[in-house]
Design a protein around this motif. Sequence first.
Motif, PDB file in Angstrom:
ATOM      1  N   SER A  63       0.979  -1.307   0.146  1.00 60.31           N
ATOM      2  CA  SER A  63       0.130   0.021   0.076  1.00 60.31           C
ATOM      3  C   SER A  63       0.959   1.341  -0.062  1.00 60.31           C
ATOM      4  O   SER A  63       1.841   1.311   0.638  1.00 60.31           O
ATOM      5  N   ASP A  64       0.533   2.264  -0.685  1.00 63.09           N
ATOM      6  CA  ASP A  64       1.194   3.499  -0.709  1.00 63.09           C
ATOM      7  C   ASP A  64       0.452   4.466   0.170  1.00 63.09           C
ATOM      8  O   ASP A  64       0.650   5.990   0.235  1.00 63.09           O
ATOM      9  N   GLN A  65      -0.499   3.986   0.997  1.00 68.58           N
ATOM     10  CA  GLN A  65      -1.240   4.797   1.956  1.00 68.58           C
ATOM     11  C   GLN A  65      -0.336   5.083   3.515  1.00 68.58           C
ATOM     12  O   GLN A  65      -0.212   4.171   4.061  1.00 68.58           O
ATOM     13  N   GLY A  66       0.092   6.346   3.464  1.00 70.37           N
ATOM     14  CA  GLY A  66       1.039   6.519   4.703  1.00 70.37           C
ATOM     15  C   GLY A  66       0.376   6.321   5.851  1.00 70.37           C
ATOM     16  O   GLY A  66       0.972   5.995   6.942  1.00 70.37           O
ATOM     17  N   GLY A  67      -1.001   6.629   5.985  1.00 72.04           N
ATOM     18  CA  GLY A  67      -1.778   6.514   7.333  1.00 72.04           C
ATOM     19  C   GLY A  67      -1.695   5.172   7.970  1.00 72.04           C
ATOM     20  O   GLY A  67      -1.786   5.159   9.101  1.00 72.04           O
ATOM     21  N   ILE A  68      -1.834   4.025   6.964  1.00 68.98           N
ATOM     22  CA  ILE A  68      -1.857   2.829   7.586  1.00 68.98           C
ATOM     23  C   ILE A  68      -0.644   2.709   8.466  1.00 68.98           C
ATOM     24  O   ILE A  68      -0.587   1.986   9.605  1.00 68.98           O
ATOM     25  N   SER A  69       0.727   2.995   8.165  1.00 68.75           N
ATOM     26  CA  SER A  69       1.884   2.842   8.725  1.00 68.75           C
ATOM     27  C   SER A  69       1.865   3.589  10.089  1.00 68.75           C
ATOM     28  O   SER A  69       2.838   3.179  11.160  1.00 68.75           O
ATOM     29  N   LYS A  70       0.961   4.599  10.172  1.00 69.29           N
ATOM     30  CA  LYS A  70       0.835   5.372  11.406  1.00 69.29           C
ATOM     31  C   LYS A  70       0.318   4.850  12.500  1.00 69.29           C
ATOM     32  O   LYS A  70       0.169   5.432  13.548  1.00 69.29           O
ATOM     33  N   THR A  71      -0.530   3.775  12.157  1.00 71.29           N
ATOM     34  CA  THR A  71      -1.662   3.185  13.098  1.00 71.29           C
ATOM     35  C   THR A  71      -0.600   2.483  14.590  1.00 71.29           C
ATOM     36  O   THR A  71       0.197   1.875  14.209  1.00 71.29           O
ATOM     37  N   LYS A  72      -1.224   3.150  15.617  1.00 72.45           N
ATOM     38  CA  LYS A  72      -0.310   2.391  16.719  1.00 72.45           C
ATOM     39  C   LYS A  72      -0.541   1.224  16.827  1.00 72.45           C
ATOM     40  O   LYS A  72      -1.629   0.425  16.919  1.00 72.45           O
ATOM     41  N   VAL A  73       0.488   0.266  17.476  1.00 67.22           N
ATOM     42  CA  VAL A  73       0.488  -1.079  17.737  1.00 67.22           C
ATOM     43  C   VAL A  73       0.438  -1.215  19.253  1.00 67.22           C
ATOM     44  O   VAL A  73       1.533  -0.831  19.686  1.00 67.22           O
ATOM     45  N   SER A 135      -7.459   3.307   8.792  1.00 67.09           N
ATOM     46  CA  SER A 135      -6.135   4.011   8.922  1.00 67.09           C
ATOM     47  C   SER A 135      -5.822   5.059   7.922  1.00 67.09           C
ATOM     48  O   SER A 135      -5.265   5.821   8.086  1.00 67.09           O
ATOM     49  N   GLN A 136      -6.819   5.144   6.811  1.00 66.40           N
ATOM     50  CA  GLN A 136      -6.428   6.072   5.937  1.00 66.40           C
ATOM     51  C   GLN A 136      -7.594   6.983   5.619  1.00 66.40           C
ATOM     52  O   GLN A 136      -7.672   7.826   4.768  1.00 66.40           O
ATOM     53  N   ILE A 137      -8.488   6.817   6.436  1.00 67.33           N
ATOM     54  CA  ILE A 137      -9.718   7.767   6.552  1.00 67.33           C
ATOM     55  C   ILE A 137      -9.625   8.875   7.620  1.00 67.33           C
ATOM     56  O   ILE A 137      -8.935   8.757   8.558  1.00 67.33           O
ATOM     57  N   ASN A 138      -9.692   9.983   7.317  1.00 62.29           N
ATOM     58  CA  ASN A 138      -9.561  11.186   8.100  1.00 62.29           C
ATOM     59  C   ASN A 138     -10.897  12.174   7.887  1.00 62.29           C
ATOM     60  O   ASN A 138     -10.899  13.101   7.058  1.00 62.29           O
ATOM     61  N   GLN A 139     -12.005  11.885   8.620  1.00 58.94           N
ATOM     62  CA  GLN A 139     -13.082  12.632   8.517  1.00 58.94           C
ATOM     63  C   GLN A 139     -13.764  12.779   9.814  1.00 58.94           C
ATOM     64  O   GLN A 139     -13.908  11.803  10.482  1.00 58.94           O
ATOM     65  N   ARG A 140     -14.201  14.034   9.931  1.00 56.22           N
ATOM     66  CA  ARG A 140     -14.847  14.188  11.290  1.00 56.22           C
ATOM     67  C   ARG A 140     -15.903  13.578  11.881  1.00 56.22           C
ATOM     68  O   ARG A 140     -16.330  13.178  13.004  1.00 56.22           O
ATOM     69  N   ASN A 141     -16.489  13.078  10.763  1.00 58.11           N
ATOM     70  CA  ASN A 141     -17.871  12.123  11.170  1.00 58.11           C
ATOM     71  C   ASN A 141     -17.752  10.796  10.881  1.00 58.11           C
ATOM     72  O   ASN A 141     -18.689  10.113  10.828  1.00 58.11           O
ATOM     73  N   ILE A 142     -16.512  10.241  11.034  1.00 54.07           N
ATOM     74  CA  ILE A 142     -16.245   8.899  10.800  1.00 54.07           C
ATOM     75  C   ILE A 142     -15.248   8.636  12.118  1.00 54.07           C
ATOM     76  O   ILE A 142     -14.239   9.432  12.280  1.00 54.07           O
ATOM     77  N   VAL A 143     -15.737   7.537  13.013  1.00 53.37           N
ATOM     78  CA  VAL A 143     -14.914   7.186  13.919  1.00 53.37           C
ATOM     79  C   VAL A 143     -13.487   6.762  13.889  1.00 53.37           C
ATOM     80  O   VAL A 143     -13.094   6.260  12.625  1.00 53.37           O
ATOM     81  N   ARG A 144     -12.465   7.644  14.586  1.00 55.22           N
ATOM     82  CA  ARG A 144     -11.208   7.405  14.234  1.00 55.22           C
ATOM     83  C   ARG A 144     -10.520   6.057  15.067  1.00 55.22           C
ATOM     84  O   ARG A 144     -10.740   5.645  16.192  1.00 55.22           O
ATOM     85  N   LEU A 199     -16.897   9.122   1.624  1.00 57.27           N
ATOM     86  CA  LEU A 199     -16.240   7.819   1.564  1.00 57.27           C
ATOM     87  C   LEU A 199     -16.837   7.311  -0.285  1.00 57.27           C
ATOM     88  O   LEU A 199     -15.756   6.792  -0.645  1.00 57.27           O
ATOM     89  N   HIS A 200     -17.652   7.855  -0.612  1.00 54.26           N
ATOM     90  CA  HIS A 200     -18.148   7.666  -2.068  1.00 54.26           C
ATOM     91  C   HIS A 200     -17.363   8.367  -3.112  1.00 54.26           C
ATOM     92  O   HIS A 200     -16.951   7.657  -3.969  1.00 54.26           O
ATOM     93  N   SER A 201     -17.049   9.473  -2.850  1.00 48.50           N
ATOM     94  CA  SER A 201     -16.388  10.276  -4.026  1.00 48.50           C
ATOM     95  C   SER A 201     -15.090  11.433  -3.468  1.00 48.50           C
ATOM     96  O   SER A 201     -14.786  11.893  -4.377  1.00 48.50           O
ATOM     97  N   ALA A 202     -14.703  11.443  -2.199  1.00 45.49           N
ATOM     98  CA  ALA A 202     -13.839  12.232  -1.852  1.00 45.49           C
ATOM     99  C   ALA A 202     -12.599  11.366  -0.899  1.00 45.49           C
ATOM    100  O   ALA A 202     -11.510  12.042  -0.910  1.00 45.49           O
ATOM    101  N   ALA A 203     -13.038  10.410  -0.847  1.00 45.69           N
ATOM    102  CA  ALA A 203     -11.675   9.518  -0.082  1.00 45.69           C
ATOM    103  C   ALA A 203     -10.696   9.223  -1.304  1.00 45.69           C
ATOM    104  O   ALA A 203     -11.021   9.431  -2.315  1.00 45.69           O
ATOM    105  N   SER A 204      -9.523   8.745  -0.841  1.00 45.36           N
ATOM    106  CA  SER A 204      -8.566   8.533  -1.813  1.00 45.36           C
ATOM    107  C   SER A 204      -8.911   7.482  -2.749  1.00 45.36           C
ATOM    108  O   SER A 204      -8.273   7.468  -4.152  1.00 45.36           O
ATOM    109  N   ILE A 205      -9.594   6.426  -2.396  1.00 48.58           N
ATOM    110  CA  ILE A 205     -10.144   5.728  -3.155  1.00 48.58           C
ATOM    111  C   ILE A 205     -11.750   5.204  -2.672  1.00 48.58           C
ATOM    112  O   ILE A 205     -11.993   5.396  -1.482  1.00 48.58           O
TER     113      ILE A 205
END
Length: 418
Positions: A63-73, A135-144, A199-205
């Motif tokens: 994956s080229d999604q940087g957000g995934i690798s930032k998820t804390k373990v 991990s690749q979503i950043n939107q205020r109305n989606i749980v983090r 999710l449908h039209s503004a997310a990277s995928i």
Amino acid sequence: MKLLFFNFFLRNAAVVGVVGVLLLVSGSWWLYKTMEKRKSIKLKQKFFRQNGGLLLQQHLSSSDQGGISKTKVFSSEELETATDGFNVNRILGQGGQGTVYKGMLADGVIVAVKRSTMVGEENLEGFINEVCILSQINQRNIVRLLGCCLEAEVPLLVYEFIPNGTLSEYLLRQNEEFPLSWEMRLQIAAETAGALCYLHSAASIPIYHRDIKSTNILLDHKYRAKIADFGTSRSLSVYQTHLTTSVQGTYGYLDPEYFWSSQYTDKSDVYSFGVVLAELLTGQKAILTNESQERKNLAAHFVLLMEENRILDIVDAQIKEHCPKEDVICVANIAMRCLNLNGKKRPTMKQVTSELERIIQLSQKKNVQQNNEEAESITAEVVSAWDDASTSITCSSFQVDQALSSSDVEPLVPFKTW
């Protein structure tokens, strides 16, 4: 001399024996702890593989999604401590995919820890899928998603804590102390629609949620909507228009077209959102049960009443007296279009979001105008009252002047003659 030597030998032998025993005990203890540590490491490695750690790593590397690798373990010990050993008193909710516990991390941050059910091959993909998507979503109305733990017996996901529970709980418990007002329901609808539009039209995928329902819409401390539970969600390539899958979802929210064809589209999410709109308007469950215990579909019942022009008959009693009739009808018409059996005739989530936001703006504008009119009315009444009072004062002053000009009243300051 021999006796002295013998006594010295005995004393030293005893000391050597005690030291030897101590060394043997400590050595045995060290060996035991080392073996236990190795056993624990091997067990954690086993759980890591069992819980899809290798599959997750594969996703990370491809994956080229940087957000995934930032998820804390997180470590299993951290989350055991945070949830007080997964104490039953910390349970926030339970579902088909696991149990959610309230926890507090070492730094004092309150979190929600989702402890998955035993993971088999059939639902392991869903767990990994949720981690990757959130991990690749950043939107205020989606749980983090804050992080995960794969070294426990079952997978653990760590989310931001949402304090006010689910929309479903609020609609059904009919909280008289703090009812969900029409304005709040309208705002929740617009926020949920906005999140789906993202999710449908503004997310990277493009992402299809695939399980939109009132129990998956959480309310934060300001009663803002947060969409949760992405276990069955799917991402698509830019060129895909649908997913062909085995039918999954919740009865009452399931798109009939998807049920017949096994093809899931963005309009299938739209249908499920239409059911949520019907719930917000009526305060009823997606599946109704009448007095004879017969189960009835809210969506079908809602459409029937709309066709008979009787929507106001089932508007939730808590809001019926306090909501503008024209706004209710506008929202009901949106829900009706979302519930169209023909997916192509349903609006997109972008169109739904725009319409709901327009209703909110018009409603706010009306309120401002109404407040201004009320303020002007109050001002006019005050001015009128002031004019009446001024007239009264003038009359009184005229009477005083008349009295002062009388010959039997001596002036306070005598006139000077020049």
